[in-house]
Enzyme design. Structure first.
Site, short mmCIF file in Angstrom:
data_model
loop_
_atom_site.label_atom_id
_atom_site.label_comp_id
_atom_site.label_asym_id
_atom_site.label_seq_id
_atom_site.Cartn_x
_atom_site.Cartn_y
_atom_site.Cartn_z
N SER A 1 38.74 -37.73 1.04
CA SER A 1 38.44 -36.74 2.23
C SER A 1 39.96 -36.31 2.58
O SER A 1 40.99 -37.34 2.98
CB SER A 1 37.43 -37.29 2.84
N HIS B 1 38.09 -33.59 -1.51
CA HIS B 1 36.47 -33.19 -0.17
C HIS B 1 36.92 -32.89 0.49
O HIS B 1 37.73 -32.99 1.68
CB HIS B 1 36.16 -35.04 0.30
N ASP C 1 36.14 -32.29 4.72
CA ASP C 1 35.12 -31.54 6.12
C ASP C 1 35.17 -30.76 6.37
O ASP C 1 36.21 -30.54 7.45
CB ASP C 1 34.93 -32.93 6.92
N MET D 1 33.97 -28.80 9.81
CA MET D 1 33.21 -29.36 10.86
C MET D 1 33.42 -28.06 11.76
O MET D 1 34.30 -27.31 12.51
CB MET D 1 33.30 -30.20 11.58
N HIS E 1 31.89 -29.39 2.69
CA HIS E 1 31.30 -30.76 3.07
C HIS E 1 31.44 -29.44 4.15
O HIS E 1 32.09 -29.66 5.21
CB HIS E 1 30.99 -31.71 3.40
N MET F 1 29.69 -28.73 7.82
CA MET F 1 28.85 -30.04 9.02
C MET F 1 28.83 -29.08 9.67
O MET F 1 29.76 -29.27 11.14
CB MET F 1 29.09 -31.17 9.34
N MET G 1 25.18 -39.40 3.40
CA MET G 1 26.46 -39.98 4.20
C MET G 1 25.90 -41.48 5.23
O MET G 1 24.30 -41.55 5.41
CB MET G 1 26.00 -38.97 5.67
N ASP H 1 29.44 -40.51 0.96
CA ASP H 1 30.20 -40.02 2.08
C ASP H 1 29.91 -41.02 3.68
O ASP H 1 29.38 -41.24 4.10
CB ASP H 1 30.19 -39.48 1.98
#
Length: 214
Positions: free
Chosen positions: A7, A30, A32, A34, A63, A65, A136, A174
């Site tokens: 990540s 990876h 993330d 958000m 990913h 979120m 998660m 993760d």
């Protein structure tokens, strides 16, 4: 072989290209994303994904979120994502299904994600239509949290669902994956491990990636 998806949330954002090159022996990068709404933090968006795409040949494992991920699923594919995973909690079942279709229409892989409080059964409406399921093992939104061992029964349950209904689907874990926790994930049936600080804080990053493969 177990795949590793470091990540970049744990990378140096002022030197992302350099730090992405440091993980060249991994399998995925990876990313993330958000929005500060679905999770109480804000991180990376479309411009950063587009900027890092040319820096690596590794697939970008993005990913989301964010609330209503279908609004941006296709745009992240256009920006360079190879895999787009979306939380089942982030919208209605119908809308998540449509978001999966948008990713597939772009020729990319789609997946669904479940938070620690979400039961394994929540993936069942999507399991035949996705290429990845992400479990998660921390609360999403922040890096560096402690691994939640109590999520391993969920990983095992989803492994059984995948084996029975979609064996080609990858099972990713993760959150808090580190030298003292990765083995539990593999034993529970994970195919892909996401690790942030455990990789980027290692003195020898390629050696740490190899260790986490088991």
């Amino acid at each position: 072989m177990i795949k590793i998806s470091p990540s970049i949330l744990s990378a140096d954002f002022a030197n992302l290209e350099r730090d992405i090159r440091k993980i060249s022996t991994a399998d995925y990068v990876h990313v993330d994303v958000m929005d500060g709404v679905f999770v109480p933090n804000i991180s990376i968006g479309l411009p950063v994904v587009k900027a890092i795409r040319p820096t690596t040949d590794l697939p970008l494992d993005v990913h989301l979120m964010i609330v209503q991920p279908g609004r941006y699923a296709a745009q992240f594919c256009d920006a360079g994502a190879d895999i787009v995973t979306m939380h089942v909690e982030a919208d209605t079942e119908e809308n998540i299904r449509e978001a999966i279709q948008k990713v597939h229409a772009k020729g990319k892989r789609a997946g669904v994600v479940v938070k620690p409080g979400t039961p394994a059964e929540a993936v069942l409406p999507f399991i035949k239509d996705v290429e990845m399921i992400l479990v998660m093992t921390v609360e999403p939104g922040f890096g560096g949290q402690s691994f939640m061992t109590d999520q391993m029964p969920k990983v095992r349950a989803i492994r059984e669902y995948i084996n029975a209904q979609n064996p080609a689907c990858e099972l990713e874990v993760d959150g808090g994956v580190a030298p003292d926790t990765f083995r539990a994930c593999i034993d529970a049936g994970a195919d892909v491990l996401v690790a942030g600080s455990a990789v980027y804080q290692a003195e020898d990053i390629p050696a740490r990636i190899q260790l986490l493969r088991g």
